[in-house]
Write an enzyme that holds these catalytic residues in place. Structure first.
Site, PDB file in Angstrom:
ATOM      1  N   ASN A   8     -11.875  -7.017  -2.607  1.00  0.00           N
ATOM      2  CA  ASN A   8     -12.233  -8.880  -3.667  1.00  0.00           C
ATOM      3  C   ASN A   8     -13.375  -9.187  -3.580  1.00  0.00           C
ATOM      4  O   ASN A   8     -14.390  -9.120  -2.709  1.00  0.00           O
ATOM      5  CB  ASN A   8     -11.573  -9.636  -2.333  1.00  0.00           C
ATOM      6  N   TRP A   9     -13.929  -9.418  -5.217  1.00  0.00           N
ATOM      7  CA  TRP A   9     -15.510  -9.587  -5.266  1.00  0.00           C
ATOM      8  C   TRP A   9     -15.755 -10.149  -5.109  1.00  0.00           C
ATOM      9  O   TRP A   9     -17.269 -11.108  -4.994  1.00  0.00           O
ATOM     10  CB  TRP A   9     -15.769  -9.025  -6.760  1.00  0.00           C
ATOM     11  N   LYS A  10     -14.704 -11.454  -4.957  1.00  0.00           N
ATOM     12  CA  LYS A  10     -15.582 -12.973  -4.585  1.00  0.00           C
ATOM     13  C   LYS A  10     -16.905 -13.109  -6.132  1.00  0.00           C
ATOM     14  O   LYS A  10     -16.215 -13.521  -6.790  1.00  0.00           O
ATOM     15  CB  LYS A  10     -16.024 -13.147  -3.365  1.00  0.00           C
ATOM     16  N   HIS A  95      -6.358 -17.285   0.410  1.00  0.00           N
ATOM     17  CA  HIS A  95      -7.922 -17.059   1.062  1.00  0.00           C
ATOM     18  C   HIS A  95      -8.501 -17.830   1.422  1.00  0.00           C
ATOM     19  O   HIS A  95      -8.929 -19.148   1.715  1.00  0.00           O
ATOM     20  CB  HIS A  95      -8.922 -16.440  -0.267  1.00  0.00           C
ATOM     21  N   GLU A  97     -11.861 -19.095   2.284  1.00  0.00           N
ATOM     22  CA  GLU A  97     -12.457 -19.527   2.004  1.00  0.00           C
ATOM     23  C   GLU A  97     -11.805 -20.793   0.248  1.00  0.00           C
ATOM     24  O   GLU A  97     -12.509 -21.659   0.676  1.00  0.00           O
ATOM     25  CB  GLU A  97     -13.651 -18.296   0.885  1.00  0.00           C
ATOM     26  N   GLU A 166      -6.460 -12.290   7.325  1.00  0.00           N
ATOM     27  CA  GLU A 166      -7.668 -12.421   7.974  1.00  0.00           C
ATOM     28  C   GLU A 166      -8.251 -13.091   9.215  1.00  0.00           C
ATOM     29  O   GLU A 166      -8.088 -14.452   8.253  1.00  0.00           O
ATOM     30  CB  GLU A 166      -7.789 -12.309   6.109  1.00  0.00           C
ATOM     31  N   GLY A 172     -16.700 -11.921   6.689  1.00  0.00           N
ATOM     32  CA  GLY A 172     -18.477 -11.621   5.737  1.00  0.00           C
ATOM     33  C   GLY A 172     -19.100 -11.953   6.982  1.00  0.00           C
ATOM     34  O   GLY A 172     -20.405 -11.595   7.060  1.00  0.00           O
ATOM     35  N   SER A 211     -13.829  -7.955   7.353  1.00  0.00           N
ATOM     36  CA  SER A 211     -15.326  -6.936   7.523  1.00  0.00           C
ATOM     37  C   SER A 211     -15.114  -5.217   7.730  1.00  0.00           C
ATOM     38  O   SER A 211     -15.025  -4.815   8.684  1.00  0.00           O
ATOM     39  CB  SER A 211     -16.113  -7.521   8.948  1.00  0.00           C
ATOM     40  N   GLY A 232     -13.779  -7.892   1.666  1.00  0.00           N
ATOM     41  CA  GLY A 232     -14.899  -8.279   0.424  1.00  0.00           C
ATOM     42  C   GLY A 232     -16.249  -7.309   0.478  1.00  0.00           C
ATOM     43  O   GLY A 232     -16.164  -6.583  -0.920  1.00  0.00           O
ATOM     44  N   GLY A 233     -17.288  -7.328   0.778  1.00  0.00           N
ATOM     45  CA  GLY A 233     -18.495  -7.038   1.245  1.00  0.00           C
ATOM     46  C   GLY A 233     -18.195  -5.381   0.195  1.00  0.00           C
ATOM     47  O   GLY A 233     -19.416  -5.384  -0.655  1.00  0.00           O
TER      48      GLY A 233
HETATM   49  C1  PEP Z   1     -12.778 -10.755   1.943  1.00  0.00           C
HETATM   50  O1  PEP Z   1     -13.406 -12.166   1.025  1.00  0.00           O
HETATM   51  O2  PEP Z   1     -11.013 -11.556   1.799  1.00  0.00           O
HETATM   52  C2  PEP Z   1     -12.923 -10.033   2.791  1.00  0.00           C
HETATM   53  C3  PEP Z   1     -12.112  -9.678   4.089  1.00  0.00           C
HETATM   54  O3  PEP Z   1     -15.018  -9.987   2.953  1.00  0.00           O
HETATM   55  P1  PEP Z   1     -15.446  -9.118   3.815  1.00  0.00           P
HETATM   56  O4  PEP Z   1     -14.899  -7.767   3.778  1.00  0.00           O
HETATM   57  O5  PEP Z   1     -16.296  -9.304   3.583  1.00  0.00           O
HETATM   58  O6  PEP Z   1     -15.453  -9.516   5.188  1.00  0.00           O
END
Ligand code: PEP
Length: 251
Positions: A8-10, A95, A97, A166, A172, A211, A232-233
């Site tokens: 997930n590039w966000k 999600h 966010e 999640e 994040g 994470s 994500g990251g």
């Molecule tokens: C996400 O954006 O769904 C996510 C899991 O982010 P991260 O891996 O950065 O925690």
């Protein structure tokens, strides 16, 4: 079952940086050999680029949101049919966010999942508790409520969902649910899918996100009901992402 890893590039990226990243992904041997399934969810503005670079590979791709409406006066919205024009396979719905910053309710998330399925796109339904909810002992109730809204709306199509657990406190933050903590929630979600879909619920994929990194992926992916990861990251860093793909292929 074969693991599914979804990046997930966000709201990150630009044409030049994406190109380098996508070319690196396209050359990934674990995905090319079919040892794991993999997808990237990018901002809609880059879906054409994902299609161009990835369409000759085993990669699939997706969007990060979809409108609950079909068409019409909804300025700024993007419909499932529009996403389908870019051959997207997946779309994230709910999600944290989106729930947190855009006030998305369980029923809106369910409507989005319905639209996606109707267009032939697999919704990745994100569920997860906040830190305060975990501390109050409400984790299982929260995730069950969030998933129940979608199952109720999509009926027999629930077999076609991908679910992503999640925990909001892990996204994040660098703080990950421990493998047993995550497995406990996944087992509850699995039971809910089996109750709704019978034995088909056993083959629905439940991803863990929050994470996930090269360092912790193998331990998380070794758990019984963790069928992949939503990343994500680390999905923006080719070396880290490829280590996660390796862990998924070996799991
Ligand atoms: C996400 O954006 O769904 C996510 C899991 O982010 P991260 O891996 O950065 O925690």
């Amino acid at each position: 079952m074969k693991k599914l890893i979804v990046g997930n590039w966000k709201m990150n990226g630009n044409l030049t940086a994406n190109q380098d990243l996508l070319v690196a992904l396209a050359g990934n041997q674990n995905v090319a050999s079919g040892a794991c399934d993999a997808a990237v969810c990018a901002p809609v503005s880059y879906l054409f680029q994902l299609k161009n670079v990835l369409e000759t590979t085993r990669w699939t791709w997706g969007a990060q949101d979809v409108s609950a409406h079909d068409a019409g006066a909804y300025t700024g919205e993007v419909s499932a049919g529009m996403l389908k024009d870019f051959n997207v396979r997946y779309v994230l719905v709910g999600h944290s966010e989106r729930r947190q910053y855009h006030g998305e309710s369980d029923s809106l998330v369910a409507a989005k999942a319905q639209r996606a399925l109707a267009a032939g796109i697999t919704p990745i339904v994100c569920v997860g508790e906040t830190l305060a909810e975990r501390e109050r002992g409400e984790t299982m109730d929260v995730v069950k409520r969030q998933l129940a809204a979608v199952i109720h709306a999509v009926g027999h199509c629930a077999t076609e969902l991908v679910v992503a657990y999640e925990p909001v406190w892990a996204i994040g933050t660098g703080q990950t649910a421990s493998p047993p903590q995550a497995q406990a929630v996944h087992a509850v979600l699995r039971a809910q899918l089996v109750a709704a879909c019978g034995e088909h619920g056993m083959s629905s994929r439940i991803l863990y996100g929050g994470s996930m990194t090269a360092a912790n992926a193998a331990a998380l992916l070794a758990e019984n009901d963790i069928d992949g990861g939503l990343i994500g990251g680390a999905s923006l860093k080719p070396t880290d992402f490829s280590s996660i793909l390796f862990a998924a292929s070996a799991a």
